[in-house]
Motif scaffolding. Structure first.
Motif, PDB file in Angstrom:
ATOM      1  N   TYR A 169      67.236  65.006  75.573  1.00 16.48           N
ATOM      2  CA  TYR A 169      67.083  63.567  75.334  1.00 16.48           C
ATOM      3  C   TYR A 169      68.493  63.079  75.635  1.00 16.48           C
ATOM      4  CZ  TYR A 169      62.738  65.173  73.144  1.00 16.48           C
ATOM      5  OH  TYR A 169      61.633  66.044  72.895  1.00 16.48           O
ATOM      6  N   GLN A 170      68.675  62.547  76.937  1.00 15.13           N
ATOM      7  CA  GLN A 170      69.745  61.635  77.153  1.00 15.13           C
ATOM      8  C   GLN A 170      70.106  60.492  76.428  1.00 15.13           C
ATOM      9  OE1 GLN A 170      72.152  62.781  79.464  1.00 15.13           O
ATOM     10  NE2 GLN A 170      70.979  64.641  80.182  1.00 15.13           N
ATOM     11  N   LEU A 171      70.885  60.593  75.498  1.00 18.22           N
ATOM     12  CA  LEU A 171      71.118  59.488  74.746  1.00 18.22           C
ATOM     13  C   LEU A 171      72.625  58.699  75.175  1.00 18.22           C
ATOM     14  CD1 LEU A 171      70.013  60.795  71.102  1.00 18.22           C
ATOM     15  CD2 LEU A 171      68.910  59.448  72.868  1.00 18.22           C
ATOM     16  N   PRO A 172      72.774  57.545  74.479  1.00 19.96           N
ATOM     17  CA  PRO A 172      73.904  56.801  75.354  1.00 19.96           C
ATOM     18  C   PRO A 172      75.202  56.903  74.315  1.00 19.96           C
ATOM     19  CG  PRO A 172      72.459  55.099  74.449  1.00 19.96           C
ATOM     20  CD  PRO A 172      71.644  56.643  74.323  1.00 19.96           C
ATOM     21  N   GLN A 173      74.996  57.314  73.124  1.00 11.11           N
ATOM     22  CA  GLN A 173      76.193  57.269  72.165  1.00 11.11           C
ATOM     23  C   GLN A 173      76.932  58.450  72.310  1.00 11.11           C
ATOM     24  OE1 GLN A 173      72.777  57.736  70.902  1.00 11.11           O
ATOM     25  NE2 GLN A 173      73.090  57.468  68.723  1.00 11.11           N
ATOM     26  N   GLN A 174      78.244  58.344  71.704  1.00 12.86           N
ATOM     27  CA  GLN A 174      79.319  59.271  72.006  1.00 12.86           C
ATOM     28  C   GLN A 174      78.849  60.170  71.015  1.00 12.86           C
ATOM     29  OE1 GLN A 174      83.617  58.259  71.627  1.00 12.86           O
ATOM     30  NE2 GLN A 174      83.459  59.160  69.773  1.00 12.86           N
ATOM     31  N   VAL A 175      79.230  61.514  71.029  1.00 10.71           N
ATOM     32  CA  VAL A 175      78.658  62.795  70.142  1.00 10.71           C
ATOM     33  C   VAL A 175      79.853  63.480  69.918  1.00 10.71           C
ATOM     34  CG1 VAL A 175      77.094  64.868  69.715  1.00 10.71           C
ATOM     35  CG2 VAL A 175      76.354  62.701  71.232  1.00 10.71           C
ATOM     36  N   GLU A 176      80.416  63.603  68.728  1.00 17.76           N
ATOM     37  CA  GLU A 176      81.344  64.583  68.236  1.00 17.76           C
ATOM     38  C   GLU A 176      81.020  65.558  67.505  1.00 17.76           C
ATOM     39  OE1 GLU A 176      84.395  63.363  69.051  1.00 17.76           O
ATOM     40  OE2 GLU A 176      84.237  61.331  69.149  1.00 17.76           O
ATOM     41  N   THR A 177      81.321  66.802  67.610  1.00 18.39           N
ATOM     42  CA  THR A 177      80.923  67.968  67.278  1.00 18.39           C
ATOM     43  C   THR A 177      81.868  69.130  66.859  1.00 18.39           C
ATOM     44  OG1 THR A 177      79.342  67.934  69.054  1.00 18.39           O
ATOM     45  CG2 THR A 177      79.609  70.179  68.075  1.00 18.39           C
ATOM     46  N   ASP A 203      76.629  67.780  64.530  1.00 20.83           N
ATOM     47  CA  ASP A 203      77.020  66.850  65.381  1.00 20.83           C
ATOM     48  C   ASP A 203      77.028  65.294  64.765  1.00 20.83           C
ATOM     49  OD1 ASP A 203      77.046  68.578  68.152  1.00 20.83           O
ATOM     50  OD2 ASP A 203      75.120  69.071  66.909  1.00 20.83           O
ATOM     51  N   PHE A 204      77.700  64.467  65.368  1.00 21.62           N
ATOM     52  CA  PHE A 204      77.915  62.992  64.971  1.00 21.62           C
ATOM     53  C   PHE A 204      77.518  62.268  66.091  1.00 21.62           C
ATOM     54  CE2 PHE A 204      79.560  59.097  63.398  1.00 21.62           C
ATOM     55  CZ  PHE A 204      78.727  58.805  62.413  1.00 21.62           C
ATOM     56  N   LEU A 205      76.477  61.270  66.114  1.00 23.91           N
ATOM     57  CA  LEU A 205      76.191  60.252  66.942  1.00 23.91           C
ATOM     58  C   LEU A 205      76.562  59.001  66.509  1.00 23.91           C
ATOM     59  CD1 LEU A 205      74.383  63.272  67.442  1.00 23.91           C
ATOM     60  CD2 LEU A 205      72.483  61.471  68.221  1.00 23.91           C
ATOM     61  N   GLU A 206      77.211  58.501  67.079  1.00 22.30           N
ATOM     62  CA  GLU A 206      77.790  56.984  66.761  1.00 22.30           C
ATOM     63  C   GLU A 206      77.028  55.884  67.036  1.00 22.30           C
ATOM     64  OE1 GLU A 206      80.310  55.064  64.669  1.00 22.30           O
ATOM     65  OE2 GLU A 206      81.533  56.934  65.522  1.00 22.30           O
ATOM     66  N   GLY A 207      76.694  55.127  66.117  1.00 19.34           N
ATOM     67  CA  GLY A 207      76.132  53.888  66.225  1.00 19.34           C
ATOM     68  C   GLY A 207      74.555  53.802  66.579  1.00 19.34           C
ATOM     69  N   PRO A 208      73.950  52.698  66.565  1.00 19.21           N
ATOM     70  CA  PRO A 208      72.706  52.410  66.758  1.00 19.21           C
ATOM     71  C   PRO A 208      72.248  52.056  68.347  1.00 19.21           C
ATOM     72  CG  PRO A 208      73.516  50.253  65.933  1.00 19.21           C
ATOM     73  CD  PRO A 208      74.667  51.450  66.407  1.00 19.21           C
ATOM     74  N   TYR A 209      72.561  53.060  69.128  1.00 19.70           N
ATOM     75  CA  TYR A 209      72.546  52.769  70.436  1.00 19.70           C
ATOM     76  C   TYR A 209      71.314  53.436  71.241  1.00 19.70           C
ATOM     77  CZ  TYR A 209      77.116  50.892  69.825  1.00 19.70           C
ATOM     78  OH  TYR A 209      78.187  50.144  69.217  1.00 19.70           O
ATOM     79  N   ILE A 243      72.859  52.332  61.925  1.00 20.26           N
ATOM     80  CA  ILE A 243      73.634  51.501  62.131  1.00 20.26           C
ATOM     81  C   ILE A 243      75.156  52.218  62.062  1.00 20.26           C
ATOM     82  CG2 ILE A 243      74.892  49.490  61.158  1.00 20.26           C
ATOM     83  CD1 ILE A 243      72.187  48.556  60.276  1.00 20.26           C
ATOM     84  N   GLY A 244      75.281  52.948  61.151  1.00 18.00           N
ATOM     85  CA  GLY A 244      76.684  53.719  60.707  1.00 18.00           C
ATOM     86  C   GLY A 244      76.606  54.913  61.398  1.00 18.00           C
ATOM     87  N   GLY A 245      75.492  55.523  61.893  1.00 21.97           N
ATOM     88  CA  GLY A 245      75.567  56.964  62.744  1.00 21.97           C
ATOM     89  C   GLY A 245      74.454  57.676  62.243  1.00 21.97           C
ATOM     90  N   VAL A 246      74.193  58.840  62.986  1.00 24.13           N
ATOM     91  CA  VAL A 246      73.431  59.921  62.749  1.00 24.13           C
ATOM     92  C   VAL A 246      74.272  61.481  62.743  1.00 24.13           C
ATOM     93  CG1 VAL A 246      71.291  61.212  63.363  1.00 24.13           C
ATOM     94  CG2 VAL A 246      71.708  58.526  63.895  1.00 24.13           C
ATOM     95  N   LEU A 247      74.070  62.131  61.690  1.00 26.38           N
ATOM     96  CA  LEU A 247      74.811  63.407  61.401  1.00 26.38           C
ATOM     97  C   LEU A 247      73.648  64.408  61.489  1.00 26.38           C
ATOM     98  CD1 LEU A 247      77.763  64.234  60.706  1.00 26.38           C
ATOM     99  CD2 LEU A 247      76.948  64.848  58.445  1.00 26.38           C
ATOM    100  N   LEU A 248      74.026  65.421  62.508  1.00 24.94           N
ATOM    101  CA  LEU A 248      72.839  66.392  62.446  1.00 24.94           C
ATOM    102  C   LEU A 248      73.691  67.834  62.269  1.00 24.94           C
ATOM    103  CD1 LEU A 248      71.521  65.278  65.959  1.00 24.94           C
ATOM    104  CD2 LEU A 248      70.516  64.769  63.643  1.00 24.94           C
ATOM    105  N   ILE A 249      72.876  68.251  61.109  1.00 32.88           N
ATOM    106  CA  ILE A 249      73.601  69.688  60.646  1.00 32.88           C
ATOM    107  C   ILE A 249      72.552  70.696  61.487  1.00 32.88           C
ATOM    108  CG2 ILE A 249      74.071  71.210  58.993  1.00 32.88           C
ATOM    109  CD1 ILE A 249      74.330  68.845  57.317  1.00 32.88           C
ATOM    110  N   THR A 250      73.156  71.684  62.316  1.00 29.69           N
ATOM    111  CA  THR A 250      72.338  72.861  62.670  1.00 29.69           C
ATOM    112  C   THR A 250      72.685  74.099  61.950  1.00 29.69           C
ATOM    113  OG1 THR A 250      72.237  71.826  64.776  1.00 29.69           O
ATOM    114  CG2 THR A 250      71.740  73.991  64.867  1.00 29.69           C
ATOM    115  N   THR A 251      71.748  74.719  61.500  1.00 31.86           N
ATOM    116  CA  THR A 251      71.854  76.039  60.659  1.00 31.86           C
ATOM    117  C   THR A 251      71.958  77.058  61.711  1.00 31.86           C
ATOM    118  OG1 THR A 251      69.841  76.154  59.674  1.00 31.86           O
ATOM    119  CG2 THR A 251      71.743  74.778  58.409  1.00 31.86           C
ATOM    120  N   LYS A 252      72.218  78.334  61.169  1.00 28.52           N
ATOM    121  CA  LYS A 252      72.174  79.575  61.896  1.00 28.52           C
ATOM    122  C   LYS A 252      70.979  80.465  61.709  1.00 28.52           C
ATOM    123  CE  LYS A 252      77.115  80.266  60.721  1.00 28.52           C
ATOM    124  NZ  LYS A 252      78.082  80.876  60.244  1.00 28.52           N
TER     125      LYS A 252
END
Length: 793
Positions: A68-76, A164-170, A179-188
């Protein structure tokens, strides 16, 4: 593209930018380090909305699934980077160097660790979303740093594969809580037979007021898993035994009669708040067990099931600094505040998630995920008051429960690619539904520290209610030109709050109930549309410019509407008439990339109408000071600022990685016509217009360096800084370094990682090396020594 995301402190951001700009020759001359750093997918990157399980043992986890192509910046950040650079005791430790993020972690095993982002503070738990695979860890039953805190504890630290941290409500795919962002934890998940074990020891000498003691944490982690053709499974176990420094103090405006030993002090607003002893002084024993099952029905269709169980047995035994002038013996001085901090807390929570996801890389893909979170047992017992003389507590007490509190989330997502996976157009869409149930009765009992889990005594108070949200969203991505991409979307939502009930009582000084009042709260409803848009311009292969806009509605949580909480000497008052807050966010990112580094400048602004803001003040209740928190709608606030983040490998020497980030936020209250407060020192009317938004620091930064001389060793030093922040709407909390204040601080952490063999690793680190003494309402840990050993069979 690897990027170490963190913060810059103590050095000019422009100096770091200049170093990076002048270093391409270094990058070309030196080969990249053998050990990868943080993988960042820039703005417009594919979203990890349904990450595949990652194979344990892979040295370099694959990039997030491109669905899913999402517009916000993603930090990993990956598990390997976490292991090399961070003293990991709890899962939330893993993100402490990511840009502008801060977790209010007060102690090892803290079950009230809220994630703060660049524009929202430590009391904004409902303004971020945190997922572990398909399980929502955010406790959207409230928006605070107590019972609304994320349930990080459900994730065993050693099970993390990437974050992965997705910035903002975009992105239209996520609700207004993003509003503050989305944090996604992927486990092994394992790709072969796996057995691991890890032992961690943490030691903190602590000296403040009348407490001088060393607090120790023991932690044991283990994992067992395997893969048999199309079926894989993994069982994680984590046990933590933690003794914490004082989390609160018992204070009073006066010195109790007939006592000695009081520490004279002020509160954050300059009023007398003398320290009489510790408040919460906890010992916690926690168990986390996770079972993950995955089955590949076809090469492109996988089903997953996750079961998570967390238990916490915690007790708190406050210590008085007072002695009786008559007998010389210890005494509580008749101060009832000690009683609320003497408690027994038993928690058992269970989470389930079931999902089915396709990954055809063709014209159409889908994800279906259903998750539940249940408070099986959640009981806190404490005495009503203290005995008139000496050290003792009344037999009569209270039993506060949250058993039966639960929530469910369901999501159906689809993506249609009319021109194929590499085509210029992608349409994604989905349905969402959630339901939150709050159940929080309190009973009065004749013997607070005895009795079964049922039959707790006389009904004392209650706060209960439900909220439901339904949503339909769609998002369209078009590559207008090969280097120009437009993403537009919208989210349609309907929200209901109902079945609200509040019961309150009045009592005598001895605890006898003298009156009861029940209020059935009105039903609330709202329906909203939230448009989103983002434009990405790849000026050259090295330069990107991204502009984004997003509207979001953050609905009141069931706790903000209905829950009255008494925890120790703290009281939270609900407001059943709250309305949704409307957020309008804009951001412009300019990014420069190199083969082994990156620098990014972000300019952002949020304007929020009807902002749901809570604040805490101390009020005198007899001889005890009580912290009272209330929530209200603030007419308008604005958060605007700039963030600079950078990372570079092979700086001056091969194997040296420099990373940093600095963020400035000007967060102001624009309008609040309902404010009717006064200055606590002068008693004169005051205004909040133009004052800083509570809990948002002006500056936040980190600077760090990691040196990897070879494939066995990694040495890291990082310093984190947070600037001034207020916790009152009128910014009258001006006294620093006292209990209840929110201080500036700078904390230096170190870590040495050593891979002795392919299967054995050792680590030693020091958190808060400089032993910074600071308060974020609570006193935070001092210098802490951490050592661990891990073996893989």
């Amino acid at each position: 593209m690897f990027f170490r995301a963190a913060c810059l402190s103590g050095a000019s951001p422009f100096a770091l930018t200049l170093v990076l700009a002048l270093s391409p020759s270094i990058a070309k001359a030196a080969s990249p380090t053998q050990l990868p750093t943080v993988d960042v997918n820039g703005a417009g990157a594919p979203a990890p909305s349904a990450p595949e399980p990652l194979a344990i043992g892979a040295d370099n986890p694959p990039p997030i699934v491109q669905k899913y192509q999402l517009p916000q910046q993603v930090e990993t950040i990956t598990s390997q980077e976490i292991e090399q650079t961070i003293n990991l005791k709890d899962p939330e430790d893993a993100i402490k160097y990511l840009p502008s993020l801060f977790v209010r972690k007060r102690n090892d095993g803290d079950n009230q660790a809220v994630l703060a982002t660049r524009t929202w503070g430590v009391n904004s738990s409902a303004r971020t979303l945190i997922y572990a695979d398909d399980i929502l860890l955010s406790a959207l039953i409230n928006n605070n740093n107590t019972n609304g805190s994320p349930h990080w504890n459900l994730v065993a630290p050693e099970s993390i594969a990437r974050i992965d941290f997705l910035e903002g409500p975009y992105a239209a795919a996520y609700p207004g809580n993003s509003i503050g962002g989305v944090l996604l934890i992927t486990t092994k998940m394992p790709d072969q037979l796996l057995m691991t074990a890890k032992q961690t020891e943490s030691i903190q000498p602590f000296n403040q007021y009348g407490t001088n003691h060393t607090f120790v944490t023991h932690q044991t982690s283990a994992a067992l898993g395997d893969r048999h053709e199309n079926f894989s499974w993994l069982l994680n176990f984590n046990y933590l035994d933690s003794y914490a420094q004082p989390l609160t103090y018992t204070t009073s405006a006066t010195i109790p009669a007939g006592t000695a030993g009081t520490f004279l002090a002020l509160n954050k607003q300059g009023l007398a708040a003398n320290v009489l002893g510790t408040g919460a002084l906890t010992h916690s024993q926690q168990i986390v067990t996770n079972l993950k099952l995955a089955y590949d029905f076809t090469p492109w269709l996988q089903g997953r099931y996750t079961l998570g169980f967390w238990s916490n047995d915690q007790n708190s035994n406050p210590v008085s600094y007072l002695t009786s002038t008559a007998t010389g013996g210890p005494t509580f001085g008749g101060v009832a505040g000690f009683a609320g901090n003497n408690y027994q807390w038993t928690e058992k929570h269970l989470a389930n998630a079931l999902s089915l996801a396709s990954d055809t890389h063709g014209a159409f893909d889908f994800d279906v995920a259903i998750s539940t979170y249940n408070y099986l047992t959640d009981i806190q017992r404490y005495p009503f008051t203290v005995t008139p003389t000496g050290i003792g507590f009344s037999e009569i007490g209270k039993v506060q429960r949250m058993d039966g509190t639960n929530w469910q989330n369901a999501d159906l997502k689809g993506v249609y690619r009319p021109f194929g996976i590499n085509g210029p157009n992608e349409l994604s869409f989905g349905l969402h539904g959630d339901r939150y149930v709050l159940n929080n009765p309190t009973y009065q009992t004749p013997a607070w520290n005895f009795g079964s889990d049922v039959g707790n005594g006389q009904f004392y108070s209650n706060g209960q209610g439900k909220t439901e949200t339904g949503a339909l969203w769609a998002q369209d991505m078009w590559k207008i030109l090969p280097n120009l991409k437009l993403t537009v979307g919208t989210r349609l939502e309907t929200w209901n709050a109902f079945d609200g009930l509040n019961v309150s009582t009045t009592t005598s000084s001895a605890g006898a109930i003298t009156g009861t009042k029940s209020v059935f709260q009105p039903r609330e409803h709202s329906a909203n549309a939230s448009p989103k848009a983002s434009l990405t311009w790849s000026v050259t292969p090295e330069w990107d410019v991204i502009g984004s806009f997003g509207e979001a509605y953050r609905y009141p949580t069931v706790g903000e509407l209905y829950q009255t909480v008494t925890s120790g000497s703290a009281i939270v008052i609900p407001n059943p008439n709250l309305t949704p807050e409307q957020d309008l966010s804009t951001e412009v990112n300019v990014e420069r990339k190199w083969a082994d580094g990156k620098v990014r400048l972000s300019i952002f602004q949020e304007t929020v109408h009807n902002a749901l803001i809570s604040q805490t003040n101390f009020v005198n209740a007899g001889s005890t000071q009580v912290a009272v928190t209330s929530v209200g709608n603030i007419d308008a606030i604005r958060n605007q600022g700039v963030e600079l983040a950078a990372q570079k490998n092979n700086v001056l020497f091969k194997g040296v990685e420099l990373f940093g980030n600095i963020t400035y936020v000007d967060a102001r209250i624009l309008s609040d016509p309902t404010w009717a407060g006064s200055n606590p020192l002068t008693g004169k009317p005051d205004t909040v217009v133009g004052k800083r938004v509570p809990y948002v620091p002006d500056w936040r930064s980190t600077i760090g360096v990691t040196y990897r001389p070879d494939t066995h060793w990694a040495f890291t030093v990082a310093a984190r800084y947070s600037g001034k922040q207020y916790s009152t709407l009128d910014n009258t909390d001006i006294i620093p370094h006292v209990y209840g204040a929110f201080d500036r601080f700078i904390v230096v952490d170190t870590r040495i990682h050593y891979d002795a063999t392919e299967n054995v690793a050792f680590d030693f680190g020091i958190d808060n090396l400089n032993n910074e003494k600071y308060f974020l309402f609570h006193p935070f840990p001092g210098r802490t020594f951490v050592a661990d050993a891990r073996i893989k069979f």
